[in-house]
Design a protein around this motif. Structure first.
Motif, PDB file in Angstrom:
ATOM      1  N   ASP A 147       0.843  -1.195   0.000  1.00  0.00           N
ATOM      2  CA  ASP A 147       0.000   0.000   0.000  1.00  0.00           C
ATOM      3  C   ASP A 147       0.877   1.244   0.000  1.00  0.00           C
ATOM      4  O   ASP A 147       2.046   1.200   0.420  1.00  0.00           O
ATOM      5  N   HIS A 204       0.301   5.646   0.662  1.00  0.00           N
ATOM      6  CA  HIS A 204      -0.585   6.776   0.966  1.00  0.00           C
ATOM      7  C   HIS A 204       0.197   8.076   0.870  1.00  0.00           C
ATOM      8  O   HIS A 204       1.377   8.136   1.238  1.00  0.00           O
ATOM      9  N   HIS A 251      -2.956  -1.487   6.339  1.00  0.00           N
ATOM     10  CA  HIS A 251      -3.636  -1.825   5.078  1.00  0.00           C
ATOM     11  C   HIS A 251      -2.860  -2.902   4.311  1.00  0.00           C
ATOM     12  O   HIS A 251      -3.452  -3.836   3.770  1.00  0.00           O
TER      13      HIS A 251
HETATM   14 MG    MG Z   1      -4.648   2.085   1.969  1.00  0.00          MG
END
Ligand code: MG
Length: 160
Positions: free
Chosen positions: A10, A12, A44
């Motif tokens: 992931d 961000h 995540h």
């Molecule tokens: Mg995420």
């Protein structure tokens, strides 16, 4: 099948006026991670690794970012739902390995806390969790402090 593995990734974006949460631990920093939930990029990645190990798709399918129910939700709550799903299929986590890629802040002093929290969330011993943190050597968006990314890989074992 006795053992299964899963991989998660992931990324961000770092923005102003957000708390920085990594692995469920709040890290003091001038920016935080943007997201529909609390933006915890590591949790995540761990959710995705677990979902992958049980062939249950990805975090976006289970917790759509269009659903107001998940707005601002703690990613620990999402991981709790995912680990319940893993257990409900008769599996237990054997070990988890992770990499956090962050140019800033320096995470060395938080790795132990993150490791303990992940172990707690996965119902495993701390020795079965590894948290590695590295920079992107100044390269690209990660190196330019625009984002933080994480990888996670997990092994699960069928309970007897
Ligand atoms: Mg995420």
């Amino acid at each position: 099948m006795e053992y299964r593995i899963g991989i998660g990734y992931d990324i961000h974006r770092l923005v102003n006026e957000r708390k920085l949460l990594i692995g469920g631990i709040e890290i003091p920093y001038l920016k935080g991670l943007l997201g529909h939930s609390d933006g915890d990029v590591l949790l995540h990645a761990v959710c995705d690794a677990l979902l992958g190990a049980i062939s249950q798709g990805d975090i976006g399918e289970h917790f759509p970012d269009t659903d107001p129910k998940y707005r601002g939700i703690s990613s620990s709550e999402l991981l709790k739902i995912v680990i319940k799903l893993v257990h409900s299929q008769g599996y237990k986590v054997s070990n988890l390995d992770t990499i956090i890629i962050a140019e800033e802040p320096k995470l060395t002093s938080f790795k132990g806390l993150i490791q303990s929290n992940l172990a707690k969330l996965l119902y495993i011993h701390k020795d079965c969790v590894c948290v590695k943190a590295k920079t992107n050597e100044g390269l690209g968006e990660l190196g330019n402090r625009e984002a933080i990314a994480c990888y996670a890989t997990v092994l699960i074992k069928k309970e007897q």
